[in-house]
Design an enzyme around this catalytic site. Structure first.
Site, PDB file in Angstrom:
ATOM      1  N   LYS A 163      12.073  29.520  51.656  1.00  0.00           N
ATOM      2  CA  LYS A 163      10.762  29.626  52.631  1.00  0.00           C
ATOM      3  C   LYS A 163      11.080  28.645  53.660  1.00  0.00           C
ATOM      4  CE  LYS A 163       8.107  29.909  48.713  1.00  0.00           C
ATOM      5  NZ  LYS A 163       8.531  28.865  47.561  1.00  0.00           N
TER       6      LYS A 163
ATOM      7  N   LYS B  88      17.837  18.532  48.404  1.00  0.00           N
ATOM      8  CA  LYS B  88      16.587  18.227  49.422  1.00  0.00           C
ATOM      9  C   LYS B  88      16.582  16.875  49.985  1.00  0.00           C
ATOM     10  CE  LYS B  88      14.182  21.949  48.554  1.00  0.00           C
ATOM     11  NZ  LYS B  88      12.964  22.790  48.205  1.00  0.00           N
TER      12      LYS B  88
ATOM     13  N   LYS C 268      21.052  30.007  49.974  1.00  0.00           N
ATOM     14  CA  LYS C 268      19.949  30.743  49.474  1.00  0.00           C
ATOM     15  C   LYS C 268      19.139  31.174  50.546  1.00  0.00           C
ATOM     16  CE  LYS C 268      16.831  28.279  46.715  1.00  0.00           C
ATOM     17  NZ  LYS C 268      15.514  28.734  46.260  1.00  0.00           N
TER      18      LYS C 268
HETATM   19  N1  AQP Z   1      17.161  33.303  47.367  1.00  0.00           N
HETATM   20  C1  AQP Z   1      16.331  33.524  46.167  1.00  0.00           C
HETATM   21  N2  AQP Z   1      16.953  34.471  45.329  1.00  0.00           N
HETATM   22  C2  AQP Z   1      16.534  34.692  43.955  1.00  0.00           C
HETATM   23  N3  AQP Z   1      15.602  33.820  43.590  1.00  0.00           N
HETATM   24  C3  AQP Z   1      14.996  32.913  44.318  1.00  0.00           C
HETATM   25  N4  AQP Z   1      13.841  32.138  44.049  1.00  0.00           N
HETATM   26  C4  AQP Z   1      13.898  31.327  45.073  1.00  0.00           C
HETATM   27  N5  AQP Z   1      14.899  31.709  46.019  1.00  0.00           N
HETATM   28  C5  AQP Z   1      15.443  32.582  45.506  1.00  0.00           C
HETATM   29  C6  AQP Z   1      13.227  32.259  42.777  1.00  0.00           C
HETATM   30  O1  AQP Z   1      11.686  32.288  43.107  1.00  0.00           O
HETATM   31  C7  AQP Z   1      10.939  31.613  42.379  1.00  0.00           C
HETATM   32  C8  AQP Z   1      10.056  30.917  42.929  1.00  0.00           C
HETATM   33  O2  AQP Z   1      10.434  29.814  43.762  1.00  0.00           O
HETATM   34  P1  AQP Z   1       9.973  28.542  44.278  1.00  0.00           P
HETATM   35  O3  AQP Z   1       8.920  28.738  45.253  1.00  0.00           O
HETATM   36  O4  AQP Z   1       9.275  27.913  43.108  1.00  0.00           O
HETATM   37  O5  AQP Z   1      10.854  27.445  44.757  1.00  0.00           O
HETATM   38  P2  AQP Z   1      12.279  27.704  45.320  1.00  0.00           P
HETATM   39  O6  AQP Z   1      13.334  28.050  44.523  1.00  0.00           O
HETATM   40  O7  AQP Z   1      12.773  26.317  46.140  1.00  0.00           O
HETATM   41  O8  AQP Z   1      11.998  28.663  46.627  1.00  0.00           O
HETATM   42  P3  AQP Z   1      12.317  28.529  48.176  1.00  0.00           P
HETATM   43  O9  AQP Z   1      11.916  30.032  48.656  1.00  0.00           O
HETATM   44  O10 AQP Z   1      13.681  28.254  48.281  1.00  0.00           O
HETATM   45  O11 AQP Z   1      11.426  27.492  48.780  1.00  0.00           O
HETATM   46  P4  AQP Z   1      11.680  26.055  49.428  1.00  0.00           P
HETATM   47  O12 AQP Z   1      12.171  26.476  50.517  1.00  0.00           O
HETATM   48  O13 AQP Z   1      10.176  25.595  49.523  1.00  0.00           O
HETATM   49  O14 AQP Z   1      12.534  25.220  48.568  1.00  0.00           O
HETATM   50  C9  AQP Z   1      11.856  30.984  41.515  1.00  0.00           C
HETATM   51  O15 AQP Z   1      12.040  31.496  40.287  1.00  0.00           O
HETATM   52  C10 AQP Z   1      13.241  30.754  41.943  1.00  0.00           C
HETATM   53  O16 AQP Z   1      14.024  30.683  41.322  1.00  0.00           O
END
Ligand code: AQP
Length: 328
Positions: free
Chosen positions: A197, A114, A194
Site C-alpha cells: 500500500k 520499515k 512486494k
Molecule cells: N504483495 C503481497 N502479496 C501477497 N500477500 C500480501 N499481503 C500484503 N502484501 C502482499 C498480505 O495481505 C494481508 C494484509 O496485509 P497488511 O495490510 O496487514 O500489511 P502488509 O503486509 O504490510 O501490507 P502492505 O500492503 O504491504 O501494507 P504497507 O505498505 O502498509 O506495509 C497480509 O496477510 C499480508 O501477508
C-alpha cells in the site's frame, strides 16, 4: 458436534487495499468463511507505527472495512471489527512482551525494512509490532492464520511466544498455523519489492478500469522479453502470477505456452489479464463504493463485530491474568 477451528486475520488501514492483499490473503479469507470461525480485524494500532495523517485515519478504516466486506467478508457470516475498539489487544501485548526475547524481535525482516524506509521514525511500536500481532491472534486462541508469505516470520515468532507463555504459565494457547494462498507473494508493478500500500507500486481494488490499465501497461515483466520474438519464462513473471489469480485455467495454460513459445507479446498478455482482472474486481469495486457511501451500515457491522469479539477477549484475558498471578 466438534467445535469449528478459529481463524484470525488482520489488515492495516495504511492505504488502499490492493491486488496483492486480495490474491495473497483476502480471497483466501472469503473462501474460508463458512469452513472455520472467522475473525477479521482492521488493525489500526499496527497502522500507526508508520507516519500517518490522523485526519485521514477514520476514512481509511471505513474504506478498508468496505472493501473487505465487498470482497465477501459478510458480517452476517463472520466477525469484522476495528482493533482499537477491543482494548484487550494492547493489554495482552504488554503481558506477552514479558516473555518475548528482544533478540527474536531484532531478527524480524519487516522491522529492518520499515526502519530503512522511515529512518526518521524508528519507533518502539514498530519494533513491538510482531508482539501485538501475536496478541491479536492469541486473544481469540486462533488455530489458523491466513496470510501472505511476508507474514510467515511474524507467525513463527507468535508460535515461539505461545510456547514460552505455555511453558511458564500453563497450557493456555494453541499454536497457530499459517494458511497460504496460491499467490502468497505478488510483486509490485515495478518488479522491485512486494506490492505494498505504502510503496505506490500497486493496483487498488477500487481503481477504475482506465487507472488499472494505466498501471498495468508499463508493469515489469520477464526482462528476457525485450522483443515479441524473445521466449519468456512465466514462472518468474509477476503478470503470469496475477493471471493465475484472476484468469480461468484455460487462459492460464494458453498464456503459459504462448509466452514460452514467443507467440504472444507482453502487451497482449497484459490485455488478457486486464479483462479477467476487471471481470472479478468490477462487482467488488461497485459494492465497496456503495458501502463507502453508506458509512453507517459499515460502522454498525463493525460495532457488532467489536462487541462479539470483546466478549471472547475478556474471557481470554481473565484466564491469562489468573495464569500469570495477576488475579485470584
Ligand atoms: N504483495 C503481497 N502479496 C501477497 N500477500 C500480501 N499481503 C500484503 N502484501 C502482499 C498480505 O495481505 C494481508 C494484509 O496485509 P497488511 O495490510 O496487514 O500489511 P502488509 O503486509 O504490510 O501490507 P502492505 O500492503 O504491504 O501494507 P504497507 O505498505 O502498509 O506495509 C497480509 O496477510 C499480508 O501477508
Amino acid at each position: 458436534m466438534t467445535k469449528k477451528k478459529v481463524a484470525f486475520s488482520g489488515i492495516q488501514p495504511s492505504g488502499d487495499i490492493h491486488v496483492g492483499n486480495y490474491l495473497g490473503a483476502i480471497k483466501n479469507w472469503a473462501r474460508m468463511i463458512d469452513e472455520v470461525d472467522c475473525i477479521f480485524c482492521i488493525v489500526d494500532l499496527h497502522a500507526i507505527t508508520v507516519m500517518y495523517d490522523p485526519a485521514e485515519m477514520q476514512e481509511r478504516i471505513l474504506r478498508a472495512a468496505a472493501v473487505n466486506i465487498a470482497c465477501g467478508l459478510d458480517p452476517a457470516r463472520c466477525r469484522i471489527f476495528v482493533q482499537s475498539r477491543v482494548p484487550e489487544h494492547t493489554e495482552l501485548c504488554w503481558l506477552l512482551n514479558t516473555v518475548t526475547p528482544i533478540g527474536s524481535l531484532e531478527r524480524m525482516t519487516q522491522f529492518k525494512d520499515k526502519s530503512q524506509q522511515q529512518q526518521e521514525n524508528v519507533n518502539t511500536g514498530l519494533f513491538d509490532y510482531p508482539v501485538l500481532m501475536a496478541a491479536d491472534i492469541m486473544l481469540y486462541k486462533a488455530n489458523v492464520v491466513p496470510v501472505g508469505d511476508d507474514q510467515l516470520q511474524h507467525l513463527e515468532l507468535c508460535r515461539e511466544i505461545v510456547r514460552k507463555f505455555n511453558a511458564r504459565f500453563g497450557d493456555v494457547f494453541p499454536e497457530p498455523q499459517e494458511r497460504l494462498s496460491q499467490a502468497p507473494r505478488i510483486m509490485g508493478l515495478d518488479g522491485k519489492a512486494k506490492m505494498s500500500k505504502s510503496l505506490g507500486n500497486h493496483i487498488s481494488l477500487i481503481d477504475e478500469p482506465d487507472a488499472v490499465w494505466k498501471k498495468l501497461a508499463p508493469a515489469f515483466t520477464d526482462p528476457a522479453r525485450q522483443r515479441r520474438s524473445d521466449p519468456g519464462n512465466p514462472d518468474i513473471c509477476n503478470i503470469f502470477t496475477m493471471h493465475r489469480g484472476f484468469s480461468p485455467p484455460e487462459v492460464v495454460q494458453r498464456v503459459n505456452g504462448e509466452c514460452r513459445g514467443a507467440e504472444i507479446g507482453c502487451v497482449e498478455c497484459k490485455k488478457m489479464l486486464l479483462e479477467h482482472m476487471l471481470k472479478e474486481l468490477e462487482p467488488i469495486r461497485t459494492r465497496a463504493k456503495e458501502l463507502i457511501a453508506e458509512p453507517e451500515r459499515v460502522y454498525s457491522a463493525l460495532s457488532e463485530g467489536a462487541a462479539k469479539c470483546g466478549t471472547v477477549a475478556e474471557a481470554t484475558m481473565d484466564e491469562v491474568r489468573r495464569a500469570m498471578g495477576l488475579r485470584k
